[in-house]
Design a protein around this motif. Structure first.
Motif, PDB file in Angstrom:
ATOM      1  N   MET A  70      21.112  59.416  60.007  1.00 42.96           N
ATOM      2  CA  MET A  70      21.283  60.433  59.681  1.00 42.96           C
ATOM      3  C   MET A  70      22.513  60.691  60.069  1.00 42.96           C
ATOM      4  O   MET A  70      23.717  61.468  58.756  1.00 42.96           O
ATOM      5  N   GLU A  71      23.597  60.985  61.830  1.00 44.99           N
ATOM      6  CA  GLU A  71      24.228  60.919  61.753  1.00 44.99           C
ATOM      7  C   GLU A  71      25.294  60.344  61.610  1.00 44.99           C
ATOM      8  O   GLU A  71      26.394  60.399  60.637  1.00 44.99           O
ATOM      9  N   LEU A  83      22.591  67.583  65.075  1.00 41.74           N
ATOM     10  CA  LEU A  83      21.964  67.208  64.822  1.00 41.74           C
ATOM     11  C   LEU A  83      19.818  67.188  65.225  1.00 41.74           C
ATOM     12  O   LEU A  83      20.269  67.211  66.130  1.00 41.74           O
ATOM     13  N   ARG A  84      19.105  68.226  64.420  1.00 42.25           N
ATOM     14  CA  ARG A  84      17.949  67.833  65.096  1.00 42.25           C
ATOM     15  C   ARG A  84      15.930  67.388  64.122  1.00 42.25           C
ATOM     16  O   ARG A  84      17.286  67.779  62.966  1.00 42.25           O
ATOM     17  N   PHE A  97      10.700  66.639  58.385  1.00 45.35           N
ATOM     18  CA  PHE A  97      12.046  67.364  58.153  1.00 45.35           C
ATOM     19  C   PHE A  97      13.194  67.816  59.350  1.00 45.35           C
ATOM     20  O   PHE A  97      12.351  67.319  61.053  1.00 45.35           O
ATOM     21  N   GLY A  98      13.940  68.289  59.094  1.00 41.83           N
ATOM     22  CA  GLY A  98      15.031  68.813  60.708  1.00 41.83           C
ATOM     23  C   GLY A  98      16.051  69.500  60.127  1.00 41.83           C
ATOM     24  O   GLY A  98      15.691  70.101  59.058  1.00 41.83           O
ATOM     25  N   PHE A  99      16.809  69.606  60.848  1.00 44.11           N
ATOM     26  CA  PHE A  99      17.933  70.500  60.658  1.00 44.11           C
ATOM     27  C   PHE A  99      19.008  69.468  61.312  1.00 44.11           C
ATOM     28  O   PHE A  99      19.099  68.702  61.929  1.00 44.11           O
ATOM     29  N   GLY A 142      16.097  71.838  73.741  1.00 46.03           N
ATOM     30  CA  GLY A 142      15.685  70.453  73.548  1.00 46.03           C
ATOM     31  C   GLY A 142      16.445  69.731  73.287  1.00 46.03           C
ATOM     32  O   GLY A 142      15.796  68.544  72.807  1.00 46.03           O
ATOM     33  N   PHE A 143      18.179  70.114  72.280  1.00 51.57           N
ATOM     34  CA  PHE A 143      18.488  68.862  71.523  1.00 51.57           C
ATOM     35  C   PHE A 143      18.718  67.976  72.500  1.00 51.57           C
ATOM     36  O   PHE A 143      19.785  67.720  73.140  1.00 51.57           O
ATOM     37  N   ASN A 144      18.590  66.532  71.974  1.00 50.70           N
ATOM     38  CA  ASN A 144      18.493  65.288  72.644  1.00 50.70           C
ATOM     39  C   ASN A 144      18.460  64.650  71.408  1.00 50.70           C
ATOM     40  O   ASN A 144      17.782  64.285  70.429  1.00 50.70           O
TER      41      ASN A 144
END
Length: 215
Positions: A70-71, A83-84, A97-99, A142-144
């Motif tokens: 995605m990145e 991005l998550r 699904f993500g953001f 907790g974004f990683n």
């Protein structure tokens, strides 16, 4: 219907028509101004709404299209801030699904217009802008990028193979005996003639790994 009633109805019709024409002339004078000039009516200025949304919701993400992919794909539109992808806490698998957050709100708007209902690996992507007031404060907690799920098989293996003391082994045997007694009672209540085999550990407890206390 008599002559008096006719005359009365004609009078009421004339009054109603005169009032209607008078009101129309007032509204017409208010709506249409003479060409020579007069007081102009000021219309309220409508300011264009500024788009400040930078966070996008992406749904129906196909299998294999994860953080790195995605990145690399969305980087062509503009700089990505965060991005998550939503994942299962136990298995670490994607919830599809993500953001994604861009630095520029205009870039986010272009991505939402271009990528909505875009066919990718037999999946129609659902891309929507999220207003800033609707973004959850714990969205990026907790974004990683490098998400490593817990290996529950390895944890259970360590728990089963850990070194036990004599007391721990006795507690384990007691639990097994209680469970066996409940099973025998259920078999008897069902009217089945069956001799359950005896548990060997209850007669001679001999675990493979025993940790003795040093005196």
């Amino acid at each position: 219907m008599g002559t008096k009633a006719r005359k009365a109805s004609k009078k009421t019709i004339k009054k109603a028509s005169s009032n209607f024409s008078h009101s129309d002339s007032k509204t017409a004078s208010a709506d249409f101004l003479p060409l020579e000039g007069g007081p102009l009516r000021e219309h309220p200025e409508t300011k264009p709404q500024q788009n400040n949304a930078t966070v996008l919701y992406i749904g129906r993400i196909p299998h294999g299209f994860y953080e790195k992919e995605m990145e690399a794909y969305f980087k062509q539109f503009g700089t990505i801030k965060r991005l998550r992808i939503a994942r299962n806490k136990k298995t670490g698998k994607s919830k599809h699904f993500g953001f994604i957050e861009f630095e520029n709100p205009q870039v986010a708007e272009v991505v939402a217009d271009c990528m909505h209902n875009y066919l990718l690996f037999e999946h129609l992507l659902q891309v929507h802008l999220i207003p800033p007031e609707h973004v959850h404060p714990k969205l990026w907690k907790g974004f990683n990028y490098k998400y490593k799920p817990l290996d529950y098989v390895q944890i259970e293996r360590k728990r089963q193979n850990k070194v036990r003391t004599l007391e721990d082994h006795k507690k384990l045997v007691e639990k097994i005996i209680k469970r066996d007694e409940k099973r025998r009672k259920r078999i008897e209540a069902a009217g089945i003639d069956y001799e359950c085999p005896e548990i060997v550990g209850s007669i001679q407890p001999a675990p493979k790994k025993i940790k003795f206390d040093e005196d």
